[in-house]
Design a protein around this motif. Structure first.
Motif, PDB file in Angstrom:
ATOM      1  N   ASN A   5      14.119  52.874  19.741  1.00 29.03           N
ATOM      2  CA  ASN A   5      15.346  53.611  19.435  1.00 29.03           C
ATOM      3  C   ASN A   5      15.145  55.111  19.646  1.00 29.03           C
ATOM      4  O   ASN A   5      14.036  55.605  19.755  1.00 29.03           O
ATOM      5  CB  ASN A   5      15.844  53.285  18.022  1.00 29.03           C
ATOM      6  CG  ASN A   5      14.908  53.787  16.933  1.00 29.03           C
ATOM      7  OD1 ASN A   5      14.291  54.840  17.061  1.00 29.03           O
ATOM      8  ND2 ASN A   5      14.812  53.042  15.860  1.00 29.03           N
ATOM      9  N   ASN A   6      16.266  55.824  19.689  1.00 25.04           N
ATOM     10  CA  ASN A   6      16.212  57.264  19.979  1.00 25.04           C
ATOM     11  C   ASN A   6      15.408  58.033  18.939  1.00 25.04           C
ATOM     12  O   ASN A   6      14.729  58.999  19.282  1.00 25.04           O
ATOM     13  CB  ASN A   6      17.618  57.836  20.092  1.00 25.04           C
ATOM     14  CG  ASN A   6      18.287  57.456  21.403  1.00 25.04           C
ATOM     15  OD1 ASN A   6      17.746  56.692  22.199  1.00 25.04           O
ATOM     16  ND2 ASN A   6      19.473  57.983  21.617  1.00 25.04           N
ATOM     17  N   ASN A  30      19.523  67.270  22.521  1.00 25.51           N
ATOM     18  CA  ASN A  30      20.836  66.670  22.755  1.00 25.51           C
ATOM     19  C   ASN A  30      21.024  66.250  24.207  1.00 25.51           C
ATOM     20  O   ASN A  30      21.604  65.204  24.491  1.00 25.51           O
ATOM     21  CB  ASN A  30      21.947  67.626  22.331  1.00 25.51           C
ATOM     22  CG  ASN A  30      22.025  67.796  20.828  1.00 25.51           C
ATOM     23  OD1 ASN A  30      21.514  66.989  20.060  1.00 25.51           O
ATOM     24  ND2 ASN A  30      22.654  68.880  20.394  1.00 25.51           N
ATOM     25  N   GLY A  33      19.140  63.223  24.638  1.00 28.68           N
ATOM     26  CA  GLY A  33      19.906  62.148  24.017  1.00 28.68           C
ATOM     27  C   GLY A  33      21.024  61.627  24.900  1.00 28.68           C
ATOM     28  O   GLY A  33      21.273  60.424  24.958  1.00 28.68           O
ATOM     29  N   LEU A  36      19.315  59.435  27.332  1.00 34.86           N
ATOM     30  CA  LEU A  36      18.848  58.206  26.687  1.00 34.86           C
ATOM     31  C   LEU A  36      19.993  57.220  26.451  1.00 34.86           C
ATOM     32  O   LEU A  36      19.806  56.006  26.563  1.00 34.86           O
ATOM     33  CB  LEU A  36      18.167  58.522  25.351  1.00 34.86           C
ATOM     34  CG  LEU A  36      16.802  59.190  25.424  1.00 34.86           C
ATOM     35  CD1 LEU A  36      16.385  59.703  24.048  1.00 34.86           C
ATOM     36  CD2 LEU A  36      15.757  58.223  25.979  1.00 34.86           C
ATOM     37  N   ASP A  37      21.164  57.750  26.145  1.00 34.22           N
ATOM     38  CA  ASP A  37      22.320  56.904  25.842  1.00 34.22           C
ATOM     39  C   ASP A  37      23.055  56.411  27.087  1.00 34.22           C
ATOM     40  O   ASP A  37      23.920  55.547  26.985  1.00 34.22           O
ATOM     41  CB  ASP A  37      23.304  57.652  24.933  1.00 34.22           C
ATOM     42  CG  ASP A  37      22.743  57.883  23.542  1.00 34.22           C
ATOM     43  OD1 ASP A  37      21.803  57.164  23.138  1.00 34.22           O
ATOM     44  OD2 ASP A  37      23.239  58.797  22.852  1.00 34.22           O
ATOM     45  N   SER A  38      22.700  56.957  28.238  1.00 33.76           N
ATOM     46  CA  SER A  38      23.390  56.581  29.463  1.00 33.76           C
ATOM     47  C   SER A  38      22.751  55.346  30.091  1.00 33.76           C
ATOM     48  O   SER A  38      21.524  55.205  30.106  1.00 33.76           O
ATOM     49  CB  SER A  38      23.346  57.736  30.468  1.00 33.76           C
ATOM     50  OG  SER A  38      23.981  57.360  31.664  1.00 33.76           O
ATOM     51  N   SER A  39      23.574  54.495  30.643  1.00 36.89           N
ATOM     52  CA  SER A  39      23.065  53.295  31.316  1.00 36.89           C
ATOM     53  C   SER A  39      22.778  53.563  32.789  1.00 36.89           C
ATOM     54  O   SER A  39      22.322  52.676  33.499  1.00 36.89           O
ATOM     55  CB  SER A  39      24.075  52.158  31.188  1.00 36.89           C
ATOM     56  OG  SER A  39      25.299  52.529  31.808  1.00 36.89           O
ATOM     57  N   THR A  54      30.588  64.689  23.313  1.00 31.77           N
ATOM     58  CA  THR A  54      29.806  64.143  22.197  1.00 31.77           C
ATOM     59  C   THR A  54      29.373  65.188  21.178  1.00 31.77           C
ATOM     60  O   THR A  54      29.154  64.857  20.020  1.00 31.77           O
ATOM     61  CB  THR A  54      28.555  63.390  22.697  1.00 31.77           C
ATOM     62  OG1 THR A  54      27.770  64.263  23.492  1.00 31.77           O
ATOM     63  CG2 THR A  54      28.937  62.161  23.499  1.00 31.77           C
TER      64      THR A  54
END
Length: 157
Positions: A5-6, A30, A33, A36-39, A54
């Motif tokens: 997880n992040n 950020n 982040g 990390l959250d991008s597919s 965001t």
């Protein structure tokens, strides 16, 4: 990304930054982040747009490029030269020595897989390059591919 997880990734990134005497500022964290959250890999301008949404804060594209340079130097982020986009390293929390990355890039959906290249392969490439009277500047390899989902769409579902 992996099952890490992040929070674990940020903790490891903070530790690495501390050991190297570099600050992982809130904005750098950020931006990491966002990746990390991008597919999929993102351009600096896509990062600016997502960051604004965001975090309710604007960042200048040049600031994002500087942050990406620092995050790249720390090996938290990789730049895909062929796409002019960035993605988070999938090995930030690993304890092993990182190999030279190769990126398998799906030309249909944009999915990217990061795989390490064996040292022997890089050494063979360097030898071949030296024999041609050239010098290797960047050993990162980007291969244009089709992921299995795009190559075999009828097998989904």
């Amino acid at each position: 990304m992996s099952t890490t997880n992040n929070a674990e990734i940020f903790a490891k990134a903070e530790q690495i930054c501390h050991n190297k005497g570099v600050k992982l500022t809130a904005k750098r964290k950020n931006v990491l982040g966002v990746l990390l959250d991008s597919s999929k890999p993102l351009s600096a301008y896509e990062i600016v747009d997502i960051y604004r949404t965001t975090h309710n804060e604007s960042l200048a594209p040049m600031s994002v490029y500087r942050m990406l340079d620092i995050l790249s130097e720390l090996a938290f982020v990789h730049k895909l030269s062929s796409e002019n986009k960035y993605l988070a390293c999938s090995h930030i929390t690993c304890t092993h020595e990182h190999q030279v990355p190769q990126f398998l890039i799906c030309k249909s959906c944009g999915k990217v897989a990061e795989k390490g290249i064996q040292t022997s392969v890089i050494e063979a490439l360097k030898e071949s390059i030296n024999q041609a009277d050239f010098q290797l500047l960047n050993s990162q390899i980007e291969l244009q591919c089709l992921c299995n989902d795009c190559a075999n769409p009828s097998e989904k579902g």
